[in-house]
Design a protein around this motif. Sequence first.
Motif, PDB file in Angstrom:
ATOM      1  N   GLU A  44       0.860  -1.188   0.000  1.00 17.30           N
ATOM      2  CA  GLU A  44       0.000   0.000   0.000  1.00 17.30           C
ATOM      3  C   GLU A  44       0.893   1.233   0.000  1.00 17.30           C
ATOM      4  O   GLU A  44       2.033   1.176   0.453  1.00 17.30           O
ATOM      5  CB  GLU A  44      -0.890   0.006   1.250  1.00 17.30           C
ATOM      6  CG  GLU A  44      -1.807  -1.181   1.385  1.00 17.30           C
ATOM      7  CD  GLU A  44      -3.026  -1.122   0.490  1.00 17.30           C
ATOM      8  OE1 GLU A  44      -3.366  -0.025   0.006  1.00 17.30           O
ATOM      9  OE2 GLU A  44      -3.632  -2.178   0.264  1.00 17.30           O
ATOM     10  N   PRO A  45       0.371   2.369  -0.455  1.00 16.82           N
ATOM     11  CA  PRO A  45       1.173   3.599  -0.436  1.00 16.82           C
ATOM     12  C   PRO A  45       1.578   3.999   0.983  1.00 16.82           C
ATOM     13  O   PRO A  45       0.924   3.615   1.960  1.00 16.82           O
ATOM     14  CB  PRO A  45       0.234   4.647  -1.038  1.00 16.82           C
ATOM     15  CG  PRO A  45      -0.839   3.883  -1.738  1.00 16.82           C
ATOM     16  CD  PRO A  45      -0.943   2.556  -1.043  1.00 16.82           C
ATOM     17  N   PHE A  46       2.645   4.776   1.071  1.00 13.42           N
ATOM     18  CA  PHE A  46       3.116   5.315   2.349  1.00 13.42           C
ATOM     19  C   PHE A  46       1.946   5.954   3.080  1.00 13.42           C
ATOM     20  O   PHE A  46       1.134   6.623   2.458  1.00 13.42           O
ATOM     21  CB  PHE A  46       4.208   6.375   2.078  1.00 13.42           C
ATOM     22  CG  PHE A  46       4.801   6.946   3.317  1.00 13.42           C
ATOM     23  CD1 PHE A  46       5.838   6.302   3.975  1.00 13.42           C
ATOM     24  CD2 PHE A  46       4.320   8.129   3.868  1.00 13.42           C
ATOM     25  CE1 PHE A  46       6.385   6.819   5.128  1.00 13.42           C
ATOM     26  CE2 PHE A  46       4.858   8.655   5.021  1.00 13.42           C
ATOM     27  CZ  PHE A  46       5.895   7.995   5.649  1.00 13.42           C
ATOM     28  N   PRO A  47       1.796   5.754   4.352  1.00 17.13           N
ATOM     29  CA  PRO A  47       2.726   5.163   5.306  1.00 17.13           C
ATOM     30  C   PRO A  47       2.478   3.688   5.605  1.00 17.13           C
ATOM     31  O   PRO A  47       3.075   3.132   6.515  1.00 17.13           O
ATOM     32  CB  PRO A  47       2.494   5.996   6.559  1.00 17.13           C
ATOM     33  CG  PRO A  47       1.021   6.263   6.528  1.00 17.13           C
ATOM     34  CD  PRO A  47       0.699   6.438   5.054  1.00 17.13           C
ATOM     35  N   VAL A  48       1.609   3.022   4.827  1.00 13.54           N
ATOM     36  CA  VAL A  48       1.223   1.644   5.157  1.00 13.54           C
ATOM     37  C   VAL A  48       2.321   0.641   4.827  1.00 13.54           C
ATOM     38  O   VAL A  48       2.662  -0.194   5.638  1.00 13.54           O
ATOM     39  CB  VAL A  48      -0.101   1.265   4.458  1.00 13.54           C
ATOM     40  CG1 VAL A  48      -0.484  -0.175   4.765  1.00 13.54           C
ATOM     41  CG2 VAL A  48      -1.210   2.220   4.883  1.00 13.54           C
TER      42      VAL A  48
END
Length: 150
Positions: free
Chosen positions: A108-112
């Motif tokens: 997943e995209p930042f921050p994940v």
Amino acid sequence: MAHIHYPRLTHLALHVRDLDACLRFYHDFCGMKETHRRQSGPQTIVWLAEPGRERDFVFVLMNGGEDLHLGERDYRHFGFALQSRAAVDALAERAGQAGCLLWPPRNEPFPVGYYCGVKDPNGNQVEFSFGQPLGPAAGPSPAQTQSQSQ
């Protein structure tokens, strides 16, 4: 100017049905070690900590609870950081073999970041991730990066 002292999170207590199975899970999958055990009548209380964090944060597990049954859209979970994507993949593989993998690794995209989900013996969901701005493998926080570039 007086210092303001805020509360600090020190432990999370879980009342579980099968204490021994949960102790094995958190030892085998999370590397947590038993640091304290006591009896209070029929109640067994065990503290678990990550090595080196025994005085910082512990899970307190107590017998006599009921299994947790979360709804399909209930995403509450405990999060553990791992040192690499390969470590997430390896843990997901072990969890699959043990029959407790909830969701396979995904990005997943930042921050994940990159993560998978596992279910403990009591029904709690546990996330194992790499690439979040938390934990020992995290880089500098966005605020630290911004202040260093100024």
